[in-house]
Design an enzyme around this catalytic site. Structure first.
Site, PDB file in Angstrom:
ATOM      1  N   VAL A  24      -4.040   3.541 -29.499  1.00 59.05           N
ATOM      2  CA  VAL A  24      -3.365   3.915 -30.858  1.00 59.05           C
ATOM      3  C   VAL A  24      -4.551   4.024 -31.895  1.00 59.05           C
ATOM      4  CG1 VAL A  24      -2.111   2.943 -32.758  1.00 59.05           C
ATOM      5  CG2 VAL A  24      -1.217   2.833 -30.334  1.00 59.05           C
ATOM      6  N   ARG A  25      -5.468   3.065 -31.739  1.00 57.63           N
ATOM      7  CA  ARG A  25      -6.401   2.915 -32.758  1.00 57.63           C
ATOM      8  C   ARG A  25      -7.351   4.045 -32.695  1.00 57.63           C
ATOM      9  NH1 ARG A  25      -6.935  -3.317 -34.801  1.00 57.63           N
ATOM     10  NH2 ARG A  25      -4.757  -3.415 -35.674  1.00 57.63           N
ATOM     11  N   ARG A  72      10.781  -0.094 -14.566  1.00 54.73           N
ATOM     12  CA  ARG A  72      10.723   0.738 -13.239  1.00 54.73           C
ATOM     13  C   ARG A  72      11.980   1.712 -13.197  1.00 54.73           C
ATOM     14  NH1 ARG A  72       6.664  -2.034 -10.381  1.00 54.73           N
ATOM     15  NH2 ARG A  72       6.794  -4.290 -10.424  1.00 54.73           N
ATOM     16  N   GLY A 102       0.627   1.131 -12.767  1.00 48.69           N
ATOM     17  CA  GLY A 102       0.230   1.078 -11.182  1.00 48.69           C
ATOM     18  C   GLY A 102       0.215   2.148 -10.743  1.00 48.69           C
ATOM     19  N   ASP A 128      -1.981  -5.991  -9.329  1.00 48.84           N
ATOM     20  CA  ASP A 128      -2.066  -5.865  -7.781  1.00 48.84           C
ATOM     21  C   ASP A 128      -3.554  -5.342  -7.269  1.00 48.84           C
ATOM     22  OD1 ASP A 128       0.336  -6.547  -7.746  1.00 48.84           O
ATOM     23  OD2 ASP A 128       1.368  -4.580  -7.302  1.00 48.84           O
ATOM     24  N   MET A 170       1.369 -12.726  -5.523  1.00 52.54           N
ATOM     25  CA  MET A 170       1.907 -11.434  -5.550  1.00 52.54           C
ATOM     26  C   MET A 170       0.736 -10.496  -5.206  1.00 52.54           C
ATOM     27  SD  MET A 170       3.987 -11.058  -9.067  1.00 52.54           S
ATOM     28  CE  MET A 170       5.649 -11.318  -9.058  1.00 52.54           C
ATOM     29  N   GLY A 171       1.062  -9.126  -5.245  1.00 54.52           N
ATOM     30  CA  GLY A 171       0.047  -8.196  -4.690  1.00 54.52           C
ATOM     31  C   GLY A 171       0.742  -6.957  -4.084  1.00 54.52           C
ATOM     32  N   ARG A 254       1.974 -12.724 -13.847  1.00 57.22           N
ATOM     33  CA  ARG A 254       2.122 -11.551 -14.466  1.00 57.22           C
ATOM     34  C   ARG A 254       1.865 -11.811 -16.005  1.00 57.22           C
ATOM     35  NH1 ARG A 254       6.007  -7.868 -11.761  1.00 57.22           N
ATOM     36  NH2 ARG A 254       6.973  -7.751 -13.737  1.00 57.22           N
TER      37      ARG A 254
HETATM   38  O1  F6P Z   1       3.122  -4.494  -9.036  1.00 52.59           O
HETATM   39  C1  F6P Z   1       3.210  -5.856  -9.655  1.00 52.59           C
HETATM   40  C2  F6P Z   1       4.131  -6.731  -9.100  1.00 52.59           C
HETATM   41  O2  F6P Z   1       3.995  -7.946  -9.816  1.00 52.59           O
HETATM   42  C3  F6P Z   1       3.818  -6.990  -7.547  1.00 52.59           C
HETATM   43  O3  F6P Z   1       2.746  -7.918  -7.339  1.00 52.59           O
HETATM   44  C4  F6P Z   1       5.162  -7.748  -7.072  1.00 52.59           C
HETATM   45  O4  F6P Z   1       5.542  -7.425  -5.706  1.00 52.59           O
HETATM   46  C5  F6P Z   1       6.200  -6.766  -7.964  1.00 52.59           C
HETATM   47  O5  F6P Z   1       5.395  -6.235  -8.870  1.00 52.59           O
HETATM   48  C6  F6P Z   1       7.479  -7.467  -8.307  1.00 52.59           C
HETATM   49  O6  F6P Z   1       8.045  -6.574  -9.409  1.00 52.59           O
HETATM   50  P1  F6P Z   1       9.419  -6.914 -10.059  1.00 52.59           P
HETATM   51  O7  F6P Z   1       8.896  -7.136 -11.289  1.00 52.59           O
HETATM   52  O8  F6P Z   1      10.135  -5.427 -10.122  1.00 52.59           O
HETATM   53  O9  F6P Z   1      10.162  -7.723  -9.599  1.00 52.59           O
END
Ligand code: F6P
Length: 321
Positions: A24-25, A72, A102, A128, A170-171, A254
């Site tokens: 933005v900036r 998503r 991602g 991830d 996660m990952g 996250r």
């Molecule tokens: O892509 C990031 C991530 O946190 C992954 O590590 C994990 O499998 C997924 O998203 C979880 O997704 P959601 O937020 O849709 O539950």
């Protein structure tokens, strides 16, 4: 280029706000009108645009999450909805779209551009670290630091009780969070989707550790490792005779204020995206390679194949004994 839009998409990651602020900036500094699209591709389909000012991104550099929200979008998989999204961009005379997200999100940007001709830019926003074209993604460093903090706390209590702990991280299909946290946190075992490791080997490693006087065993299991945490714990309890606890860090990874590294990566990538657009250079993926901020053809970047850094995995087996 006079009018651009920016959105965040997919799972949020610490540093997305820093990237948004930079886009933005920097855009405004180049005399562009910058629009934010709310809730990722969902907002693009539903026409949720907001004209941004310098002040719209005040006080967000240090905040996790994304102030323009993310999603998503299953609807974006439908070509008719992508056409609606494009029409919305055209109605506002948007000349380029910057996507922070991602793998799937950048692939969506590429597809939209291939189908409609709208210029796009991709910034790697995911915890991830699963985008092969860049060494690091925005949010990965913060997520690993969150895991490290958890490991330190788990160590304290595990050693008091002579326990083993399975720490699930996660990952998705990528083991990098587990691998890097395993090295920096001194885990005994790291289980990754990329490396085949049968349960009997895990049991042997844990038993050898106990026999050699280890106070605790920390086993980091990436969520993409094919054996479930429940199965793993059941086997370990039976074969080691030790109590084994499960800690699932889940969405804690996250959130949180982005680290210095993530703020820098986000800021540099956001600025580079806009600088390139100001020169008429489009359809690039921005990332970091060997410590440098780089850009490359988006379609090619998405085809790059991820390989596990074997030397890092090797470090665990040498150092954890
Ligand atoms: O892509 C990031 C991530 O946190 C992954 O590590 C994990 O499998 C997924 O998203 C979880 O997704 P959601 O937020 O849709 O539950």
């Amino acid at each position: 280029m006079k009018r651009i839009a920016v959105l965040t998409s997919g799972g949020d990651s610490p540093g997305m706000n820093a990237a948004l602020r930079a886009v933005v900036r920097c855009g405004i500094a180049y005399d562009m009108e910058v629009y934010a699209v709310h809730s990722g591709y969902e907002g693009l389909i539903d026409n949720k645009f907001e004209r941004m000012s310098r002040r719209s991104v005040a006080d967000i550099l240090h905040r996790g999450g994304t102030i323009i929200k993310t999603a998503r979008s299953a609807r974006f998989h439908n070509p008719e909805n992508r056409k609606i999204a494009y029409d919305n961009l055209k109605k506002l005379k948007i000349e380029a779209l910057v996507v922070i997200g991602g793998n799937g999100s950048l692939a969506g940007a590429n597809l939209l551009s291939e189908e409609t001709g709208i210029p796009v830019m991709g910034l790697p926003g995911t915890i991830d670290n699963d985008l092969a074209y860049t060494d690091y993604t925005i949010g990965f460093d913060t997520a690993v630091n969150t895991v490290l903090d958890a490991i330190s706390k788990i160590r304290d209590t595990s050693s008091s009780h002579d326990r083993s702990t399975v720490l699930e991280v996660m990952g998705r299909h990528c083991g990098d969070i587990a691998l890097y946290a395993g090295i920096a946190g001194g885990a005994e075992v790291v289980l990754l989707p990329e490396v085949e490791m049968p349960l009997n080997e895990v049991v042997d490693t844990v038993n050898e550790g106990i026999a050699s006087g280890k106070l605790h065993n920390i086993i980091i299991r990436a969520e993409g490792y094919p054996v479930s945490s429940a199965e793993l714990i059941k086997t370990l309890k039976k074969e080691t005779g030790q109590d084994v606890k499960l800690v699932v860090l889940s969405y804690l990874q996250r959130g949180g204020s982005p680290t210095f590294r993530d703020r820098m990566l986000a800021t540099d990538c956001g600025m580079m995206a806009v600088e390139l657009l100001s020169q008429g250079i489009t359809n690039r993926a921005i990332g970091e390679v060997n410590g440098q901020i780089v850009h490359m053809d988006l379609a090619k970047a998405l085809k790059a194949k991820r390989t596990l850094r074997d030397e890092l995995f090797h470090e665990i087996s040498v150092l954890s004994k």
